[in-house]
Design a protein around this motif. Structure first.
Motif, short mmCIF file in Angstrom:
data_model
loop_
_atom_site.label_atom_id
_atom_site.label_comp_id
_atom_site.label_asym_id
_atom_site.label_seq_id
_atom_site.Cartn_x
_atom_site.Cartn_y
_atom_site.Cartn_z
N SER A 20 -2.70 -1.04 -77.61
CA SER A 20 -1.24 -1.85 -78.41
C SER A 20 -1.16 -2.48 -76.34
CB SER A 20 -0.27 -1.11 -78.53
OG SER A 20 0.41 -0.27 -77.45
N LEU A 21 -0.62 -3.31 -76.53
CA LEU A 21 0.14 -4.43 -75.01
C LEU A 21 1.23 -3.12 -74.93
CD1 LEU A 21 1.66 -7.67 -74.89
CD2 LEU A 21 2.48 -5.44 -73.86
N ARG A 22 1.98 -2.35 -74.43
CA ARG A 22 2.37 -1.41 -73.95
C ARG A 22 1.45 -0.33 -73.54
NH1 ARG A 22 7.66 -1.94 -75.08
NH2 ARG A 22 8.92 -3.23 -76.11
N GLU A 23 0.42 0.01 -73.89
CA GLU A 23 0.01 1.20 -74.53
C GLU A 23 -0.96 0.86 -71.94
OE1 GLU A 23 -2.26 3.98 -76.72
OE2 GLU A 23 -2.32 1.82 -77.38
N VAL A 24 -0.90 -0.37 -72.76
CA VAL A 24 -2.07 -0.99 -71.11
C VAL A 24 -1.28 -1.47 -70.37
CG1 VAL A 24 -3.31 -3.21 -70.54
CG2 VAL A 24 -3.64 -2.28 -72.98
N ALA A 25 -0.32 -1.73 -70.33
CA ALA A 25 0.94 -2.35 -69.44
C ALA A 25 1.05 -1.03 -68.91
CB ALA A 25 2.04 -2.51 -70.22
N ARG A 26 1.64 -0.18 -70.02
CA ARG A 26 1.96 1.67 -69.35
C ARG A 26 1.00 2.48 -68.74
NH1 ARG A 26 4.32 3.97 -73.68
NH2 ARG A 26 1.66 4.54 -74.20
N GLU A 27 -0.17 2.41 -68.83
CA GLU A 27 -1.48 2.68 -67.81
C GLU A 27 -1.71 1.85 -66.81
OE1 GLU A 27 -4.73 5.18 -67.32
OE2 GLU A 27 -3.01 5.29 -69.03
N ALA A 28 -1.67 0.08 -66.50
CA ALA A 28 -0.78 -0.51 -65.87
C ALA A 28 -0.37 0.22 -64.18
CB ALA A 28 -1.42 -1.59 -65.84
N GLY A 29 0.60 0.62 -64.77
CA GLY A 29 2.09 1.18 -64.29
C GLY A 29 2.61 -0.15 -63.98
N VAL A 30 3.00 -1.14 -65.39
CA VAL A 30 3.89 -2.45 -64.67
C VAL A 30 4.93 -2.68 -66.21
CG1 VAL A 30 2.62 -3.13 -63.60
CG2 VAL A 30 1.99 -3.71 -66.02
N VAL A 31 5.93 -3.04 -66.35
CA VAL A 31 6.49 -2.76 -67.44
C VAL A 31 5.62 -4.08 -68.74
CG1 VAL A 31 8.59 -2.62 -66.55
CG2 VAL A 31 7.96 -4.90 -66.50
#
Length: 222
Positions: free
Chosen positions: A48-59
């Motif tokens: 999911s987009l949110r998972e990728v963003a969280r893994e990257a450390g961004v919102v």
């Protein structure tokens, strides 16, 4: 009142470049985050987009500054894989592998590239037969480009000169398919088992030899 423009400071000159670099670093972090999740055994289509963003450390909102959606991020990963394959061709040409050793030498170079870009090839292997149609189509286009470049190289060194360009392109397409199918076997090789590794290499070489032996006997219909 002075009309003289203030002199540009060093920070004024460097700021735009710094912003561009910062944006590129964030984009790369998102790509690496998707690859990291794939490395944990996740399929790209399951992310999911949110998972990728969280893994990257961004919102999540930051994600949209770089990619419209996950498909567009996937297309960036496909491009990375394509660049890797084209680099493979350049390296094979630069090494000047003798014709008698060309297949084996190419297999060894390819195996090393797959191992060096393990997560990118894991992504490509997983998405070739499933997931987003947009990404599947992009992978097919990259395969076609790779086959075309290979056909040009074979033509330039006089390999299979009796074949038409269309047939040579088809032969190179078979080679590319064999290579990408072998990527999954290379990725699944257990560590510290040289016997199995050698068996895989020999089988890969034999498959390519069968393709080229068949090509050497092929005659285009007039």
């Amino acid at each position: 009142m002075s009309l003289t423009k203030p002199a540009l400071t060093r920070s004024d000159v460097e700021a735009p470049a710094t912003r561009i670099e910062r944006k590129e670093r964030t984009r790369q972090r998102l790509i690496e985050a998707a690859l990291a999740l794939i490395g944990q055994g996740r399929g790209f289509s399951a992310l999911s987009l949110r998972e990728v963003a969280r893994e990257a450390g961004v919102v999540p909102a930051t994600f949209y500054l770089h990619f419209r959606d996950l498909d567009e991020l996937g297309l960036a990963l496909v491009e990375m894989g394509g660049v890797t394959l084209r680099r493979l061709l350049r390296e094979a040409r630069r090494d000047g592998i003798p014709p008698t050793d060309m297949l084996r030498g190419s297999v060894l170079i390819y195996k090393r590239f797959v191992e060096e870009r393990r997560l990118v090839f894991r992504f490509i292997a997983g998405e070739r037969g499933g997931g987003s149609r947009i990404i599947r189509d992009a992978i097919r286009i990259e395969e076609s480009h790779f086959a075309s470049e290979m056909a040009q190289d074979l033509r330039s060194i006089g390999t299979l000169p009796e074949l038409s360009s269309t047939t040579l392109q088809m032969i190179c397409g078979l080679v590319v398919t064999t290579m990408l199918n072998a990527a999954s076997d290379i990725l699944d090789l257990p560590p510290d088992q040289p016997t199995r590794e050698q068996e895989l290499i020999e089988n890969f070489v034999r498959q390519l030899r069968v393709v080229f032996l068949g090509a050497a006997r092929w005659r285009d219909q007039r």
